[in-house]
Design a protein around this motif. Structure first.
Motif, PDB file in Angstrom:
ATOM      1  N   ALA A 141       4.094   8.889   4.338  1.00  0.00           N
ATOM      2  CA  ALA A 141       3.576   7.617   3.832  1.00  0.00           C
ATOM      3  C   ALA A 141       2.096   7.467   4.167  1.00  0.00           C
ATOM      4  CB  ALA A 141       4.376   6.457   4.433  1.00  0.00           C
ATOM      5  N   GLU A 142       1.739   7.852   5.385  1.00  0.00           N
ATOM      6  CA  GLU A 142       0.336   7.761   5.772  1.00  0.00           C
ATOM      7  C   GLU A 142      -0.530   8.693   4.927  1.00  0.00           C
ATOM      8  OE1 GLU A 142       0.002   8.358   9.961  1.00  0.00           O
ATOM      9  OE2 GLU A 142       1.324   6.673  10.455  1.00  0.00           O
ATOM     10  N   ALA A 143      -0.049   9.905   4.686  1.00  0.00           N
ATOM     11  CA  ALA A 143      -0.825  10.862   3.900  1.00  0.00           C
ATOM     12  C   ALA A 143      -1.003  10.390   2.467  1.00  0.00           C
ATOM     13  CB  ALA A 143      -0.135  12.226   3.923  1.00  0.00           C
ATOM     14  N   ALA A 166       6.185   2.813   1.588  1.00  0.00           N
ATOM     15  CA  ALA A 166       5.434   3.454   2.665  1.00  0.00           C
ATOM     16  C   ALA A 166       5.086   2.468   3.773  1.00  0.00           C
ATOM     17  CB  ALA A 166       4.154   4.082   2.103  1.00  0.00           C
ATOM     18  N   MET A 167       4.648   1.265   3.401  1.00  0.00           N
ATOM     19  CA  MET A 167       4.248   0.284   4.420  1.00  0.00           C
ATOM     20  C   MET A 167       5.438  -0.136   5.268  1.00  0.00           C
ATOM     21  SD  MET A 167       1.182   0.536   3.737  1.00  0.00           S
ATOM     22  CE  MET A 167       0.311   1.183   2.305  1.00  0.00           C
ATOM     23  N   GLU A 168       6.602  -0.281   4.651  1.00  0.00           N
ATOM     24  CA  GLU A 168       7.782  -0.662   5.426  1.00  0.00           C
ATOM     25  C   GLU A 168       8.262   0.495   6.295  1.00  0.00           C
ATOM     26  OE1 GLU A 168       9.525  -4.441   2.974  1.00  0.00           O
ATOM     27  OE2 GLU A 168      10.773  -2.636   3.055  1.00  0.00           O
ATOM     28  N   GLU A 169       8.047   1.723   5.847  1.00  0.00           N
ATOM     29  CA  GLU A 169       8.364   2.866   6.710  1.00  0.00           C
ATOM     30  C   GLU A 169       7.529   2.825   7.984  1.00  0.00           C
ATOM     31  OE1 GLU A 169      10.717   5.182   6.499  1.00  0.00           O
ATOM     32  OE2 GLU A 169      11.466   4.287   4.645  1.00  0.00           O
ATOM     33  N   MET A 170       6.270   2.407   7.842  1.00  0.00           N
ATOM     34  CA  MET A 170       5.408   2.304   9.023  1.00  0.00           C
ATOM     35  C   MET A 170       5.876   1.193   9.950  1.00  0.00           C
ATOM     36  SD  MET A 170       1.632   2.915   7.391  1.00  0.00           S
ATOM     37  CE  MET A 170       1.446   4.021   5.993  1.00  0.00           C
TER      38      MET A 170
END
Length: 294
Positions: A141-143, A166-170
């Motif tokens: 997600a960051e990449a 991706a933001m919720e994964e973080m």
């Protein structure tokens, strides 16, 4: 290992979100690139069963949790993961309309996760698989949203869907890890072995599904070979999507590692501020989209 409170974002389940997935979406929505699009489409077919697996593996230990904060995080983790499955199921309807046998792919994923892994491996091991998978998805997600060349050419609705995911994964990247360490008592060896397992089998399944989709798109074997040659360099070559994450990936193998040793990346704050202000995930995606193209 505890983590600094200022680096610990709140896990916020966001439900009934509208990404406009009921409208027409280009077949090759990622800059017209067949391989890149089908790679993300392959991940989308894996996610619903994958999220259900993660929820099941964390639930195995929920009754043993005594920390009220971790109990709350588990509840919110489950709600977030459930929403991820719902939204990806909505998009997967587009794949069905394109002639992709989504049910076949989901059945293959389900058989692997539930009929093999959960039936034949200890609950500690499947929880460790979940924690390792969360590490992979968080660094992916960051990449995807810190590099301008990865998702910048995506259809804005698809960009918004993957940005939200991706933001919720973080936000919840440490939940399964904390349950694994604080409740299940998983040791170092099992922790690192499961990351090796997840790395191999996730990539194998994702690339296999990508190949299946390109075959359904009537690309010949030679055409697919050329697409894969270029695509594999994009993934694993110098500064590739996955290979560029090697430092973050390897940190998981370090004794004493904890996911919150690193805070969420800058795009998380951009997305969160916009979403909190507008309540619109597509608008939040647009703002991240613009910042990614600067």
């Amino acid at each position: 290992m505890s983590h600094p409170s200022e680096h610990n974002p709140h896990i916020v389940p966001r439900e009934k979100l509208d990404f406009g997935l009921d409208q027409a979406i280009p077949k090759y929505w990622l800059g017209g690139d067949a391989f890149k699009t089908r790679l993300f489409d392959a991940m989308s077919t894996i996610f619903p069963e994958g999220e259900r697996f993660f929820i099941s593996c964390v639930r195995d230990f929920r009754d043993q949790v005594t920390d009220p904060h971790l109990k709350r995080e588990i509840k919110d983790f489950i709600r977030q993961e459930g929403q991820h499955g719902i939204i990806h199921n909505q998009f997967n309807e587009h794949l069905r309309q394109q002639g992709i046998n989504v049910d076949r792919l989901e059945r293959a994923t389900r058989d692997w996760l539930f009929e093999f892994l959960r039936k034949h491996l200890p609950r500690k091991h499947t929880l460790a698989i979940t924690a390792a998978s969360e590490h992979l998805t968080a660094i992916m997600a960051e990449a995807m949203f810190e590099r301008r060349d990865v998702m910048g050419a995506a259809d804005p609705r698809m960009f918004a869907m993957y940005a939200w995911h991706a933001m919720e994964e973080m936000e919840h990247k440490a939940v399964a890890y904390d349950v694994m360490q604080k409740v299940a008592g998983v040791g170092y060896l099992r922790r690192v072995i499961t990351l090796l397992e997840v790395t191999f089998f996730f990539n194998l399944r994702m690339l296999s599904y990508t190949n299946y989709m390109l075959r359904k798109d009537r690309f010949s074997r030679w055409e697919r070979a050329k697409l894969f040659a270029k695509g594999m360099w994009w993934l694993y070559g110098y500064q590739g999507l996955f290979s560029s994450c090697w430092r973050a990936y390897l940190r998981y193998y370090k004794p004493g590692y904890h996911p919150w040793q690193e805070p969420p990346v800058a795009s998380y704050g951009v997305w969160l501020d916009t979403f909190n202000r507008t309540g619109d995930p597509v608008e939040a995606g647009r703002v991240v989209y613009k910042s990614a193209l600067v």
